[in-house]
Motif scaffolding. Structure first.
Motif, PDB file in Angstrom:
ATOM      1  N   LEU A   1       0.837  -1.192   0.000  1.00  0.00           N
ATOM      2  CA  LEU A   1       0.000   0.000   0.000  1.00  0.00           C
ATOM      3  C   LEU A   1       0.875   1.247   0.000  1.00  0.00           C
ATOM      4  O   LEU A   1       1.877   1.315   0.723  1.00  0.00           O
ATOM      5  CB  LEU A   1      -0.927   0.010   1.220  1.00  0.00           C
ATOM      6  CG  LEU A   1      -1.946  -1.132   1.304  1.00  0.00           C
ATOM      7  CD1 LEU A   1      -2.750  -1.012   2.597  1.00  0.00           C
ATOM      8  CD2 LEU A   1      -2.865  -1.142   0.106  1.00  0.00           C
ATOM      9  N   TYR A   2       0.455   2.238  -0.798  1.00  0.00           N
ATOM     10  CA  TYR A   2       1.202   3.484  -0.948  1.00  0.00           C
ATOM     11  C   TYR A   2       0.323   4.655  -0.519  1.00  0.00           C
ATOM     12  O   TYR A   2      -0.883   4.676  -0.792  1.00  0.00           O
ATOM     13  CB  TYR A   2       1.649   3.666  -2.397  1.00  0.00           C
ATOM     14  CG  TYR A   2       2.582   2.579  -2.874  1.00  0.00           C
ATOM     15  CD1 TYR A   2       3.952   2.779  -2.917  1.00  0.00           C
ATOM     16  CD2 TYR A   2       2.090   1.344  -3.273  1.00  0.00           C
ATOM     17  CE1 TYR A   2       4.818   1.781  -3.343  1.00  0.00           C
ATOM     18  CE2 TYR A   2       2.944   0.332  -3.709  1.00  0.00           C
ATOM     19  CZ  TYR A   2       4.299   0.557  -3.739  1.00  0.00           C
ATOM     20  OH  TYR A   2       5.154  -0.438  -4.162  1.00  0.00           O
ATOM     21  N   ASP A   3       0.945   5.640   0.142  1.00  0.00           N
ATOM     22  CA  ASP A   3       0.174   6.766   0.672  1.00  0.00           C
ATOM     23  C   ASP A   3      -0.148   7.787  -0.414  1.00  0.00           C
ATOM     24  O   ASP A   3       0.158   7.594  -1.599  1.00  0.00           O
ATOM     25  CB  ASP A   3       0.897   7.417   1.853  1.00  0.00           C
ATOM     26  CG  ASP A   3       2.232   8.056   1.464  1.00  0.00           C
ATOM     27  OD1 ASP A   3       2.439   8.349   0.269  1.00  0.00           O
ATOM     28  OD2 ASP A   3       3.065   8.276   2.364  1.00  0.00           O
ATOM     29  N   GLU A   4      -0.771   8.906  -0.005  1.00  0.00           N
ATOM     30  CA  GLU A   4      -1.223   9.909  -0.969  1.00  0.00           C
ATOM     31  C   GLU A   4      -0.069  10.603  -1.684  1.00  0.00           C
ATOM     32  O   GLU A   4      -0.265  11.255  -2.712  1.00  0.00           O
ATOM     33  CB  GLU A   4      -2.094  10.963  -0.273  1.00  0.00           C
ATOM     34  CG  GLU A   4      -1.389  11.785   0.787  1.00  0.00           C
ATOM     35  CD  GLU A   4      -1.456  11.168   2.178  1.00  0.00           C
ATOM     36  OE1 GLU A   4      -1.391  11.937   3.161  1.00  0.00           O
ATOM     37  OE2 GLU A   4      -1.560   9.936   2.276  1.00  0.00           O
ATOM     38  N   TYR A   5       1.160  10.470  -1.150  1.00  0.00           N
ATOM     39  CA  TYR A   5       2.328  11.045  -1.806  1.00  0.00           C
ATOM     40  C   TYR A   5       3.045  10.026  -2.699  1.00  0.00           C
ATOM     41  O   TYR A   5       4.087  10.330  -3.272  1.00  0.00           O
ATOM     42  CB  TYR A   5       3.304  11.593  -0.762  1.00  0.00           C
ATOM     43  CG  TYR A   5       2.675  12.606   0.163  1.00  0.00           C
ATOM     44  CD1 TYR A   5       2.365  13.896  -0.288  1.00  0.00           C
ATOM     45  CD2 TYR A   5       2.356  12.271   1.477  1.00  0.00           C
ATOM     46  CE1 TYR A   5       1.776  14.822   0.567  1.00  0.00           C
ATOM     47  CE2 TYR A   5       1.758  13.192   2.325  1.00  0.00           C
ATOM     48  CZ  TYR A   5       1.467  14.455   1.866  1.00  0.00           C
ATOM     49  OH  TYR A   5       0.868  15.381   2.699  1.00  0.00           O
ATOM     50  N   GLY A   6       2.490   8.825  -2.775  1.00  0.00           N
ATOM     51  CA  GLY A   6       3.078   7.788  -3.604  1.00  0.00           C
ATOM     52  C   GLY A   6       4.196   7.018  -2.948  1.00  0.00           C
ATOM     53  O   GLY A   6       4.889   6.230  -3.599  1.00  0.00           O
ATOM     54  N   LYS A   7       4.403   7.193  -1.648  1.00  0.00           N
ATOM     55  CA  LYS A   7       5.464   6.484  -0.937  1.00  0.00           C
ATOM     56  C   LYS A   7       4.913   5.200  -0.307  1.00  0.00           C
ATOM     57  O   LYS A   7       3.756   5.157   0.131  1.00  0.00           O
ATOM     58  CB  LYS A   7       6.075   7.361   0.151  1.00  0.00           C
ATOM     59  CG  LYS A   7       6.867   8.551  -0.390  1.00  0.00           C
ATOM     60  CD  LYS A   7       7.543   9.306   0.744  1.00  0.00           C
ATOM     61  CE  LYS A   7       8.362  10.479   0.212  1.00  0.00           C
ATOM     62  NZ  LYS A   7       9.525  10.016  -0.565  1.00  0.00           N
ATOM     63  N   LEU A   8       5.764   4.166  -0.278  1.00  0.00           N
ATOM     64  CA  LEU A   8       5.349   2.903   0.340  1.00  0.00           C
ATOM     65  C   LEU A   8       4.966   3.146   1.789  1.00  0.00           C
ATOM     66  O   LEU A   8       5.739   3.713   2.563  1.00  0.00           O
ATOM     67  CB  LEU A   8       6.482   1.887   0.252  1.00  0.00           C
ATOM     68  CG  LEU A   8       6.224   0.545   0.948  1.00  0.00           C
ATOM     69  CD1 LEU A   8       5.055  -0.195   0.300  1.00  0.00           C
ATOM     70  CD2 LEU A   8       7.474  -0.322   0.941  1.00  0.00           C
ATOM     71  N   PHE A   9       3.777   2.689   2.160  1.00  0.00           N
ATOM     72  CA  PHE A   9       3.301   2.879   3.528  1.00  0.00           C
ATOM     73  C   PHE A   9       3.430   1.589   4.338  1.00  0.00           C
ATOM     74  O   PHE A   9       4.098   1.559   5.367  1.00  0.00           O
ATOM     75  CB  PHE A   9       1.844   3.351   3.516  1.00  0.00           C
ATOM     76  CG  PHE A   9       1.301   3.617   4.894  1.00  0.00           C
ATOM     77  CD1 PHE A   9       1.669   4.756   5.588  1.00  0.00           C
ATOM     78  CD2 PHE A   9       0.433   2.709   5.507  1.00  0.00           C
ATOM     79  CE1 PHE A   9       1.187   4.996   6.872  1.00  0.00           C
ATOM     80  CE2 PHE A   9      -0.055   2.943   6.780  1.00  0.00           C
ATOM     81  CZ  PHE A   9       0.318   4.088   7.470  1.00  0.00           C
ATOM     82  N   CYS A  10       2.790   0.517   3.868  1.00  0.00           N
ATOM     83  CA  CYS A  10       2.884  -0.757   4.587  1.00  0.00           C
ATOM     84  C   CYS A  10       2.381  -1.865   3.683  1.00  0.00           C
ATOM     85  O   CYS A  10       2.036  -1.646   2.517  1.00  0.00           O
ATOM     86  CB  CYS A  10       2.086  -0.713   5.895  1.00  0.00           C
ATOM     87  SG  CYS A  10       0.289  -0.744   5.667  1.00  0.00           S
ATOM     88  N   TYR A  11       2.323  -3.073   4.239  1.00  0.00           N
ATOM     89  CA  TYR A  11       1.809  -4.242   3.525  1.00  0.00           C
ATOM     90  C   TYR A  11       0.452  -4.623   4.116  1.00  0.00           C
ATOM     91  O   TYR A  11       0.109  -4.218   5.233  1.00  0.00           O
ATOM     92  CB  TYR A  11       2.777  -5.411   3.631  1.00  0.00           C
ATOM     93  CG  TYR A  11       4.099  -5.180   2.922  1.00  0.00           C
ATOM     94  CD1 TYR A  11       4.357  -5.761   1.681  1.00  0.00           C
ATOM     95  CD2 TYR A  11       5.092  -4.387   3.490  1.00  0.00           C
ATOM     96  CE1 TYR A  11       5.559  -5.562   1.030  1.00  0.00           C
ATOM     97  CE2 TYR A  11       6.302  -4.175   2.839  1.00  0.00           C
ATOM     98  CZ  TYR A  11       6.531  -4.766   1.614  1.00  0.00           C
ATOM     99  OH  TYR A  11       7.721  -4.558   0.966  1.00  0.00           O
ATOM    100  N   ALA A  12      -0.299  -5.433   3.371  1.00  0.00           N
ATOM    101  CA  ALA A  12      -1.636  -5.817   3.821  1.00  0.00           C
ATOM    102  C   ALA A  12      -2.017  -7.147   3.192  1.00  0.00           C
ATOM    103  O   ALA A  12      -1.366  -7.626   2.246  1.00  0.00           O
ATOM    104  CB  ALA A  12      -2.655  -4.743   3.439  1.00  0.00           C
ATOM    105  N   ASP A  13      -3.097  -7.759   3.710  1.00  0.00           N
ATOM    106  CA  ASP A  13      -3.642  -8.950   3.052  1.00  0.00           C
ATOM    107  C   ASP A  13      -4.869  -8.547   2.243  1.00  0.00           C
ATOM    108  O   ASP A  13      -5.271  -7.383   2.201  1.00  0.00           O
ATOM    109  CB  ASP A  13      -3.937 -10.061   4.057  1.00  0.00           C
ATOM    110  CG  ASP A  13      -5.064  -9.716   5.022  1.00  0.00           C
ATOM    111  OD1 ASP A  13      -5.798  -8.741   4.783  1.00  0.00           O
ATOM    112  OD2 ASP A  13      -5.226 -10.441   6.026  1.00  0.00           O
TER     113      ASP A  13
END
Length: 415
Positions: A394-406
């Protein structure tokens, strides 16, 4: 009874450790750092990495953790939820036959987009306990295990090429964890032919080289009674030297293309064909440069009209495939965005208002994850938790990697 409880207390740490080692670890973010944790948030490897990249290579699954430091990166190799190598100056790791190739890139001067060869690569070899196999490093190391197609033997062949372009050929026993034989040492390589790739019954490898005295040699290795032996070794004369690359691909995929293109039919005037859509992909960089926090870039891509196109109807979009004459994505989404995924799977991001989902192509069984994410998702590994049970970035509103998810929307993240 007291002795029983005492024994249980002694065994408890072992049982807990074994349980952790067998669990599928996930890249878990705590605050601004990543570590390896369970899906429930129990940390197995502390969160101390700026980047934690899940990797799959030769059916080995592992993590590479990166710490961003002033002079580059420090990397850590994590396998089966245990640290194998910690805080090293390596850029990447590749595991094959219980051996680890650790790649070190050294910049010679500042590269640019028109001159990308201003670096050198050195390869180091370790076992999965972190023990170095060779005390020297090499320009290339190739581990060859396919002479035995039944996978019954524990021996593999290791080709090395040193800084002076001299080659050696070793036999390494993965069970004894040591070099058991040296077939070729400090030779000038000319050609190597893996004969079983042309005829599976011919379990031989032909090596042509100049020995350390400059004498031309042909050595044929053979798998005989589950042992790799020298079948023959002869002197030869040759005129042309054809440098061979052990690591080159020997196989290619061929895709059948239908001779005739089906006609495209739009059913009503309300439907609108869209060929240009947004594209989301990771920002690229030279592979030998220090790692950075992943960022996205958004561009446009033009779809091939003879293969597929987006159909818009009443402000909703779907994806129509020409060959099958069907909608693989129904006309129910606000936007369909082309996505560049990791691995072999391709697909699209599905947007409804400010929620995002995924469409993932999979042979005869495409997957749709409805828009449940409030951050931009990309597929990381389609089969991470089991067959067609993916790990998602998952990437935030700035396009940077935020975290992982299922796929259920569960974030592997704590503040």
């Amino acid at each position: 009874m007291k002795n029983y409880y005492f024994l249980l207390l002694l065994l408890l740490p072992v049982l807990v450790f074994t349980s952790f080692a067998q669990q599928i670890g996930v890249p878990y973010r705590i605050g601004a750092k990543f570590g390896v944790g369970t899906t429930g948030g129990k940390m197995i490897i502390p969160a101390e990495y700026d980047i934690l990249q899940p990797e799959t290579y030769n059916d080995y699954r592992y993590f590479i953790g990166y710490k961003l430091v002033d002079k580059g990166n420090l990397s850590t190799l994590i396998y089966k939820n245990k640290i194998v190598l910690k805080d090293q100056n390596y850029s990447s790791y590749y595991i094959n036959n219980e051996l680890v190739k650790a790649i070190e890139y050294k910049l010679l001067n500042k590269p640019n987009r028109y001159d990308t060869n201003r670096h050198e690569e050195m390869v180091h070899l370790y076992d999965l306990k972190g023990k170095k196999i060779f005390q020297t490093d090499f320009k290339s190391i190739s581990v060859i295990d396919d002479i035995d197609d039944t996978k019954k033997i524990t021996a593999v062949l290791i080709y090395t090429l040193d800084a002076n372009d001299f080659e050696s050929l070793y036999m390494y026993d993965t069970k004894q964890k040591k070099i058991t034989k040296i077939f070729i040492e400090n030779a000038k390589p000319i050609n190597a032919n893996f004969n079983y790739t042309d005829d599976y019954r011919d379990r031989t490898i032909t090596n042509i080289y100049k020995d350390k005295n400059g004498v031309g040699k042909e050595m044929i290795l053979e798998l005989k009674n589950n042992v790799i032996v020298v079948k023959s070794e002869t002197d030869i004369n040759f005129k042309a030297e054809n440098q061979r690359n052990i690591d080159s691909d020997r196989y290619s995929d061929v895709m059948a293309i239908p001779d005739e293109k089906p006609k495209i039919i739009i059913n009503s005037e309300e439907e609108k064909k869209i060929l240009t859509v947004r594209k989301v992909e990771r920002k690229g960089g030279f592979y030998y440069l220090p790692k950075k926090i992943e960022e996205l870039k958004i561009t446009n891509i033009k779809l091939k009209e003879e293969e597929q196109f987006v159909v818009s109807k009443k402000n909703k979009q779907g994806l129509f495939t020409v060959y099958n004459k069907t909608y693989v994505i129904p006309v129910t989404y606000d936007e369909i965005i082309y996505a560049d995924f990791e691995g072999r799977n391709s697909g699209y991001i599905l947007r409804n208002e400010d929620k995002y989902g995924l469409f993932i192509y999979s042979h005869n069984d495409n997957r749709t994850i409805v828009p449940i994410f409030d951050k931009i998702p990309l597929l990381e590994n389609f089969n991470y938790f089991g067959e067609k049970i993916p790990l998602i970035k998952l990437y935030d509103e700035y396009g940077k990697l935020f975290c992982y998810a299922d796929e259920t929307g569960k974030l592997f993240y704590k503040k």
